[in-house]
Every structure is written in C-alpha cells, then in structure tokens.
Enzyme design. Structure first.
Site, PDB file in Angstrom:
ATOM      1  N   GLU A 116    -124.623 -31.616  59.951  1.00 48.05           N
ATOM      2  CA  GLU A 116    -123.886 -30.581  60.673  1.00 48.05           C
ATOM      3  C   GLU A 116    -124.839 -29.850  61.602  1.00 48.05           C
ATOM      4  OE1 GLU A 116    -121.640 -28.153  57.911  1.00 48.05           O
ATOM      5  OE2 GLU A 116    -120.318 -29.821  57.398  1.00 48.05           O
ATOM      6  N   HIS A 231    -116.161 -19.840  64.330  1.00 50.84           N
ATOM      7  CA  HIS A 231    -116.291 -21.304  64.291  1.00 50.84           C
ATOM      8  C   HIS A 231    -115.793 -21.847  65.622  1.00 50.84           C
ATOM      9  CE1 HIS A 231    -116.013 -25.440  62.949  1.00 50.84           C
ATOM     10  NE2 HIS A 231    -116.563 -25.111  61.798  1.00 50.84           N
ATOM     11  N   ARG A 277    -123.513 -22.524  65.944  1.00 49.83           N
ATOM     12  CA  ARG A 277    -122.105 -22.176  66.150  1.00 49.83           C
ATOM     13  C   ARG A 277    -121.872 -21.096  67.195  1.00 49.83           C
ATOM     14  NH1 ARG A 277    -119.658 -22.265  60.052  1.00 49.83           N
ATOM     15  NH2 ARG A 277    -119.811 -24.516  59.971  1.00 49.83           N
ATOM     16  N   HIS A 338    -114.460 -16.862  61.412  1.00 48.60           N
ATOM     17  CA  HIS A 338    -114.622 -17.810  60.306  1.00 48.60           C
ATOM     18  C   HIS A 338    -115.351 -17.229  59.102  1.00 48.60           C
ATOM     19  CE1 HIS A 338    -114.984 -21.725  58.466  1.00 48.60           C
ATOM     20  NE2 HIS A 338    -116.312 -21.691  58.490  1.00 48.60           N
ATOM     21  N   ARG A 373    -124.988 -17.722  59.993  1.00 49.95           N
ATOM     22  CA  ARG A 373    -125.103 -18.595  58.816  1.00 49.95           C
ATOM     23  C   ARG A 373    -125.252 -20.058  59.225  1.00 49.95           C
ATOM     24  NH1 ARG A 373    -121.032 -21.451  55.794  1.00 49.95           N
ATOM     25  NH2 ARG A 373    -119.574 -20.649  57.340  1.00 49.95           N
TER      26      ARG A 373
HETATM   27  P1  FAD Z   1    -113.347 -16.870  48.259  1.00 50.54           P
HETATM   28  O1  FAD Z   1    -113.493 -18.309  47.970  1.00 50.54           O
HETATM   29  O2  FAD Z   1    -112.642 -16.513  49.512  1.00 50.54           O
HETATM   30  O3  FAD Z   1    -112.602 -16.176  47.043  1.00 50.54           O
HETATM   31  C1  FAD Z   1    -112.213 -14.835  47.107  1.00 50.54           C
HETATM   32  C2  FAD Z   1    -111.277 -14.545  45.957  1.00 50.54           C
HETATM   33  O4  FAD Z   1    -111.037 -13.154  45.857  1.00 50.54           O
HETATM   34  C3  FAD Z   1    -109.911 -15.187  46.103  1.00 50.54           C
HETATM   35  O5  FAD Z   1    -109.551 -15.666  44.834  1.00 50.54           O
HETATM   36  C4  FAD Z   1    -109.013 -14.019  46.507  1.00 50.54           C
HETATM   37  O6  FAD Z   1    -107.672 -14.181  46.163  1.00 50.54           O
HETATM   38  C5  FAD Z   1    -109.650 -12.903  45.704  1.00 50.54           C
HETATM   39  N1  FAD Z   1    -109.377 -11.548  46.177  1.00 50.54           N
HETATM   40  C6  FAD Z   1    -109.548 -11.028  47.407  1.00 50.54           C
HETATM   41  N2  FAD Z   1    -109.228  -9.720  47.412  1.00 50.54           N
HETATM   42  C7  FAD Z   1    -108.852  -9.405  46.159  1.00 50.54           C
HETATM   43  C8  FAD Z   1    -108.401  -8.210  45.525  1.00 50.54           C
HETATM   44  N3  FAD Z   1    -108.264  -7.049  46.186  1.00 50.54           N
HETATM   45  N4  FAD Z   1    -108.086  -8.245  44.208  1.00 50.54           N
HETATM   46  C9  FAD Z   1    -108.185  -9.392  43.511  1.00 50.54           C
HETATM   47  N5  FAD Z   1    -108.600 -10.557  44.061  1.00 50.54           N
HETATM   48  C10 FAD Z   1    -108.937 -10.552  45.366  1.00 50.54           C
HETATM   49  N6  FAD Z   1    -118.560 -22.934  53.565  1.00 50.54           N
HETATM   50  C11 FAD Z   1    -119.378 -23.960  53.252  1.00 50.54           C
HETATM   51  O7  FAD Z   1    -120.460 -23.747  52.706  1.00 50.54           O
HETATM   52  N7  FAD Z   1    -118.981 -25.237  53.514  1.00 50.54           N
HETATM   53  C12 FAD Z   1    -117.794 -25.544  54.090  1.00 50.54           C
HETATM   54  O8  FAD Z   1    -117.475 -26.711  54.290  1.00 50.54           O
HETATM   55  C13 FAD Z   1    -116.931 -24.477  54.438  1.00 50.54           C
HETATM   56  N8  FAD Z   1    -115.736 -24.720  55.006  1.00 50.54           N
HETATM   57  C14 FAD Z   1    -114.874 -23.668  55.211  1.00 50.54           C
HETATM   58  C15 FAD Z   1    -113.582 -23.928  55.690  1.00 50.54           C
HETATM   59  C16 FAD Z   1    -112.678 -22.904  55.834  1.00 50.54           C
HETATM   60  C17 FAD Z   1    -111.301 -23.195  56.344  1.00 50.54           C
HETATM   61  C18 FAD Z   1    -113.066 -21.587  55.517  1.00 50.54           C
HETATM   62  C19 FAD Z   1    -112.093 -20.456  55.679  1.00 50.54           C
HETATM   63  C20 FAD Z   1    -114.336 -21.313  55.062  1.00 50.54           C
HETATM   64  C21 FAD Z   1    -115.247 -22.353  54.904  1.00 50.54           C
HETATM   65  N9  FAD Z   1    -116.534 -22.120  54.423  1.00 50.54           N
HETATM   66  C22 FAD Z   1    -117.355 -23.167  54.128  1.00 50.54           C
HETATM   67  C23 FAD Z   1    -116.917 -20.781  53.970  1.00 50.54           C
HETATM   68  C24 FAD Z   1    -116.741 -20.726  52.460  1.00 50.54           C
HETATM   69  O9  FAD Z   1    -115.598 -21.448  52.094  1.00 50.54           O
HETATM   70  C25 FAD Z   1    -116.610 -19.312  51.949  1.00 50.54           C
HETATM   71  O10 FAD Z   1    -117.579 -18.492  52.500  1.00 50.54           O
HETATM   72  C26 FAD Z   1    -116.763 -19.285  50.431  1.00 50.54           C
HETATM   73  O11 FAD Z   1    -115.863 -20.195  49.858  1.00 50.54           O
HETATM   74  C27 FAD Z   1    -116.521 -17.881  49.914  1.00 50.54           C
HETATM   75  O12 FAD Z   1    -116.465 -17.928  48.525  1.00 50.54           O
HETATM   76  P2  FAD Z   1    -116.178 -16.589  47.728  1.00 50.54           P
HETATM   77  O13 FAD Z   1    -116.123 -16.962  46.305  1.00 50.54           O
HETATM   78  O14 FAD Z   1    -117.116 -15.555  48.152  1.00 50.54           O
HETATM   79  O15 FAD Z   1    -114.734 -16.125  48.269  1.00 50.54           O
HETATM   80  C1  SIN Z   2    -117.014 -26.736  58.485  1.00 45.97           C
HETATM   81  O1  SIN Z   2    -116.664 -27.666  57.771  1.00 45.97           O
HETATM   82  O2  SIN Z   2    -117.223 -26.811  59.689  1.00 45.97           O
HETATM   83  C2  SIN Z   2    -117.209 -25.421  57.845  1.00 45.97           C
HETATM   84  C3  SIN Z   2    -118.539 -25.413  57.272  1.00 45.97           C
HETATM   85  C4  SIN Z   2    -118.960 -24.011  57.028  1.00 45.97           C
HETATM   86  O3  SIN Z   2    -118.295 -23.067  57.433  1.00 45.97           O
HETATM   87  O4  SIN Z   2    -120.022 -23.870  56.439  1.00 45.97           O
END
Ligand code: FAD
Ligand code: SIN
Length: 527
Positions: A116, A231, A277, A338, A373
């Site tokens: 990537e 993104h 990015r 993103h 990032r």
């Molecule tokens: P999240 O996975 O977003 O989880 C947050 C949780 O908190 C959820 O369960 C939500 O419901 C809960 N929540 C929120 N507010 C409240 C509240 N007030 N009360 C109770 N619960 C609440 N990163 C990579 O490293 N590789 C990738 O390939 C990649 N692809 C991505 C693709 C997309 C479409 C997106 C949007 C992001 C991507 N990212 C990627 C970024 C990465 O997915 C996120 O940064 C990461 O998953 C965040 O994890 P987290 O556990 O911090 O939050």
């Molecule tokens: C992507 O698959 O392009 C998302 C990867 C990331 O946000 O880290």
C-alpha cells in the site's frame, strides 16, 4: 424514585471494535468485564476494514523498516516511543490472532503480503482478499463469547462518563431508553473515529466521535484534533454510499485518471498513485477543480478480470450491485473523510489524564500516527494498544465500589429533564456539509472562522441532555466538529493531513502538538 438504575462491574469497556475487544480479552483475566456497544456488536469501522493489517513479518521486511515508514508518513509528528511499541509488539499480536483462528490469505503455505502507499515493503496481511476487518471481528467476537467473565451489552450507548473527585467511576449509559449507571474500577474508551462529522466519509454510522466528546466533557485532554485523514478513493455514484475503494487497488497497480482520461498523478508526485494519502487526496481535488468535474476515476481495467475478482471480491461485488463492472469500466471516485489521527491523549499504556479512564484505538491519540497515518497501521494499533490499555487498566483500576457509593451516585443523577432538538436531522446534515466544505482537505482562516461561527450557533445542544441515540450523537458530533475546527485554526502551518492554503509550508513551531482541554466551563487551550 431515581430514574437511574446502577450496575457494578470490575471493568467497563466502551466499544466492540478491534481495540475494545482486545482490551476486554486482556481485562477478563483480572475480573468481570462489561463490553457495551451502541449497535450490534460487529458494527464498527473494524468490520469494514478492507486493505489489511500492516506488520513486519515477511522475509523481505524488518521491524526497523516498518518503524521508518511509519515515522515518514507521520511527517515529523509521531511519538517515536509509541511507534516503536507498535512495530515491535505487532508481530506477536498477529501470531496470537492466528492462534485464535484468524485466517489471513496465503500464497501456497506462506502468508501473502500486499503493498500500500508509503510502505517501502510488501507488509499488508489481508483476509478474504479485501475483507480483513470482518475476519478480525469474527475472531475477536468468538474469543470474547467464549470467555465467561465478559458480559456483552449491545445497543447500550455511553451517554457520559461518570467522574467524581477527578476519577472516572464508569459511565452513564442508555439502553432501551433507560439510563443505567455502570460503575467500574476502570473504564476503557474504545469508541472509534468521527468520520460522520463529514458529509463525505467512508466511516459507518456509528463513527460519531462519541468517545472524544465524552472524554472532553469529562475533562480529558485531546491531542492533534486537526489531523483528519482523507482517503483518496471512495465510490462516487449518485445512487451509492461513499464505499471505500481500498488503497490496495492502487498497491496492485490501479491508476488514477481525470475526466479527460489523463493519468495525472505524475504532475504532482514521483510516487504517482502510491504517494501518501494526503498528497493523493489534494491532487485529486486539484484535478477536479482543473477539469470542472466532481470526481476522477480509478482504473483497474488493465489488471485483468480474473485477478480483480479474486483479489478484491468485496469491492467487485459491491460495485456490481450499483451496476458498475470494475473489470470493464473505470470507477468514479472522490476523496472522503476516513480516519482521526487525533483523539483522547494517552501515554503508551493507554492512560489518559483522568484516573481510572483509559483509551485505545481510533478514539485515542497515542502519537503513533503523527500528522498522517501510514495505511493499515490502525488495526495493528487496535490490537497492540487495546491489549496495553487492558493490562494497565487491570493493574491500576481503583477499588470495587460499595453499595453505599452506588446509592449516592444513583441519587445524584435524578431526575433528568428530557430535551429534544427540533429539526435535529437538518442540523446534522448542515453540520456535516459545513465540515466538508470549510474544515476539509484544504482549509484556511476564512473557512475555519466561518465554520467556528456556525458551530457556535449549535453550542446550546452540547450543554443539554437527550434520550435518543441520534440526538446524543448530534451533541457529540457538534462537540467534536468544534474541536477539529479549533485545532485547525490554532495550527497555522501545513503538516501531514492538515493543509492550510494560507500557510502552505511547515513554518515555525510546526513540531508542537495541539492540546484541547475543558476546564470547568471554559476551554483551556494549550498550544
Ligand atoms: P471501531 O472499530 O470503529 O469500534 C468502535 C466501537 O465503539 C463500535 O462498536 C461502536 O459501535 C462503539 N461505539 C461508538 N460510540 C459508542 C457509544 N457512545 N457507546 C457505546 N458504544 C459506542 N485500518 C487498517 O489498519 N486497515 C484497513 O484496511 C482499514 N480499512 C478501513 C476501511 C474502512 C471503510 C474504514 C472506515 C476504516 C478502515 N481502517 C483500516 C481504519 C480502521 O478500521 C479503524 O481505525 C479501526 O478499526 C478502529 O478500531 P476501533 O476499535 O478503535 O473502533
Ligand atoms: C484501505 O484499505 O485503503 C484502508 C486502509 C487503511 O485505512 O488503513
């Protein structure tokens, strides 16, 4: 009669994405854990992650090279200590995940690594081609389900953190329109990002910045909120949401074309489509303006039908549902909000400045990502720092609460005058569009001041209590939008993902971090 029920647990985890689940697994060795989440357990950014998870495990890679690439992408603002922890502990966390049943894609018997942007080695592990996050959630949710000391509470939303005498005692939650105070020895915030404050975003509906807003209102320090990652490629079709088109598509050779069919990235960067990015997003904006269009194209046609279908099955089938065959047509794309590099300031063990409150994942700012990032580093951050926050919370969480204490707390909540916001969906739409136009990929003092003025008009909402998820989310979105705008105004230079057209260079003082913190009723800004 108090209208707040009180429950007690040893540890409270807010959020069930990668960071929250990994923290809960760690905490479960030390007591009872309640994991609350405001939707179904899998609904999170984690679930939708496509490209993969970066880790220095391939034969051609080294932890030191992953470290250097992360620092370079962060444009001088990463915490070197935090990055070192990430890259050094990453391989162990991934092997652990594999031992729990994670199935990453392989070439023969060996793990397959993708490329990537801004990675100097192939180091992105992926699953199901482009469904990596789904696989992570599957494995972590299954693991959590098998642990008896973990109680899962879906559709339970954290409304506010409960802070008394400078310590966090848990959270006031909303479940089926009932308020429940969940008291805990330690609370881990893992509520993910805030992409929903922008009208164009790859983020799911749950990403409304709740954890950042809750922490701010509770007195926590927030760091580097101006750094929002856009993104470069989200689907641009009138009939479709801004579905992410993974960076791995460009990693495998996807090309960007403008609406005049010109491959334009060479005009902006030597790395072409694999530039960082922020650079690619700005180049796309400039091409959009230059050609008087509202999108550019991502072209995969030269990559071969079989390869595209096999390597990117989710992207292929999703686009097909909107009538677009990406093996035969270029994909209309535009940039989208993103990822939040900034968030609740923590040290490398997940500690915030409030006793008993820890944070991990996208809601936190460990300093790992600096001003930008490196792609696919956030899932790894969730695993590494989710575990660390869990370990520290278990070690340092306070005393178990007494029933007398519970009684006092429940009385102090009652009664709550319910409010509702007239036309809240309209305000939500206006706020999201305002953020996109004025606090987006390219900002300046004039647009930021305009945004600040408008957000100020909605400030009254941030001071009231509500009883519906959507209204509470709007309150949080307004708060977080205000913080992003404030931080963007304070940073009078351009670094990483923060680009000010009125200060296009780094200039003096760029190495400072922006810290926003509420004191009593005022905003105390340290810059
Ligand atoms: P999240 O996975 O977003 O989880 C947050 C949780 O908190 C959820 O369960 C939500 O419901 C809960 N929540 C929120 N507010 C409240 C509240 N007030 N009360 C109770 N619960 C609440 N990163 C990579 O490293 N590789 C990738 O390939 C990649 N692809 C991505 C693709 C997309 C479409 C997106 C949007 C992001 C991507 N990212 C990627 C970024 C990465 O997915 C996120 O940064 C990461 O998953 C965040 O994890 P987290 O556990 O911090 O939050
Ligand atoms: C992507 O698959 O392009 C998302 C990867 C990331 O946000 O880290």
């Amino acid at each position: 009669m108090p209208d707040v029920k009180t429950e007690v647990t040893d540890f409270l985890v807010i959020g069930s994405g990668v960071a929250g689940l990994r923290a809960a697994i760690e905490l479960s060795n030390h007591g009872n854990v309640s994991v609350i989440t405001k939707d179904v357990p899998s609904e999170s950014s984690t679930e939708y992650a496509q490209g993969g998870i970066a880790v220095a495990l391939s034969d051609e890679d080294e932890v030191g090279i992953h470290y250097e690439d992360t620092l370079k992408a962060g444009d001088g603002l990463c915490s070197e200590e935090a990055v070192r922890v990430l890259v050094e502990e990453g391989p162990e966390r991934i092997m652990e995940l594999i031992s729990w049943g994670a199935e990453f894609d392989r070439e023969g018997t060996k793990l397959a690594f993708g490329l990537e942007a801004a990675h100097s080695r192939k180091r992105i592990l992926h699953a199901g081609g482009d469904s990596t996050g789904k696989e992570l959630e599957r494995v972590l949710i299954n693991k959590v389900k098998a642990i008896h000391s973990i109680r899962r509470l879906p559709f339970t939303l954290a409304m506010e953190l409960i802070v008394r005498d400078g310590a966090c005692l848990g959270a006031l939650t909303l479940s089926e329109r009932r308020r429940v105070a969940i008291l805990a020895r330690a609370t881990v915030l893992a509520t993910g990002g805030a992409g929903q404050v922008y009208s164009i975003t790859t983020n799911p509906q749950v990403a409304t910045g709740d954890g950042m807003a809750l922490a701010y209102r509770a007195g926590a320090a927030l760091e580097d909120m101006e750094f929002v990652q856009f993104h470069p490629t989200s689907l641009f079709l009138q009939s479709a949401p801004h579905f992410l088109l993974t960076e791995a598509l460009r990693g495998e050779g996807g090309r960007l074309l403008n609406t005049r069919d010109e491959r334009f990235m060479g005009r902006y960067r030597d790395e072409m489509e694999l530039a960082p990015r922020d650079a690619v997003s700005r180049a796309i904006l400039m091409e959009i303006e230059r050609t008087g269009s509202d999108h550019v194209y991502l072209d995969l046609r030269h990559m071969g039908e079989d390869f595209v279908k096999r390597r990117f099955p989710r992207v292929y089938s999703t686009c097909l549902t909107y009538g677009l065959d990406i093996t035969h047509e270029p994909i209309p794309v535009c940039p989208a909000a993103h990822y939040m590099m900034g968030g609740v300031k923590t040290d490398i063990n997940g500690r915030t400045n409030i006793n008993g409150l820890f944070a991990a994942g996208e809601t936190a700012c460990t300093g790992v990502h600096g001003a930008n990032r490196l792609a696919s580093n956030s899932l790894l951050e969730g695993l590494v720092y989710g575990r660390r926050a869990g370990q520290t919370a278990a070690r340092e969480g306070g005393e178990a609460k007494t029933s007398r204490r519970q009684m006092d707390l429940s009385l102090s909540f009652a009664p709550m005058p319910p409010h509702s916001i007239p036309a809240h969906d309209e305000i939500r739409g206006d706020l999201r569009r305002l953020m996109w136009l004025d606090v987006g990929i390219i900002r300046n003092e004039e647009t930021l001041l305009e945004a600040k003025g408008k957000i100020e008009q909605w400030r009254y909402i941030t001071e009231k209590s509500f009883l519906t998820r959507r209204e509470l989310e709007l309150k949080n979105m307004i708060q977080v939008a205000g913080l992003i705008t404030e931080a963007a105004l304070l940073r009078k230079n351009s670094v990483g993902a923060h680009f000010r057209s009125d200060f296009p260079g780094k200039g003096a003082g760029w190495r400072q971090h922006t810290t926003l913190m509420k004191k009593r009723t005022e905003t105390d800004i340290i810059f």
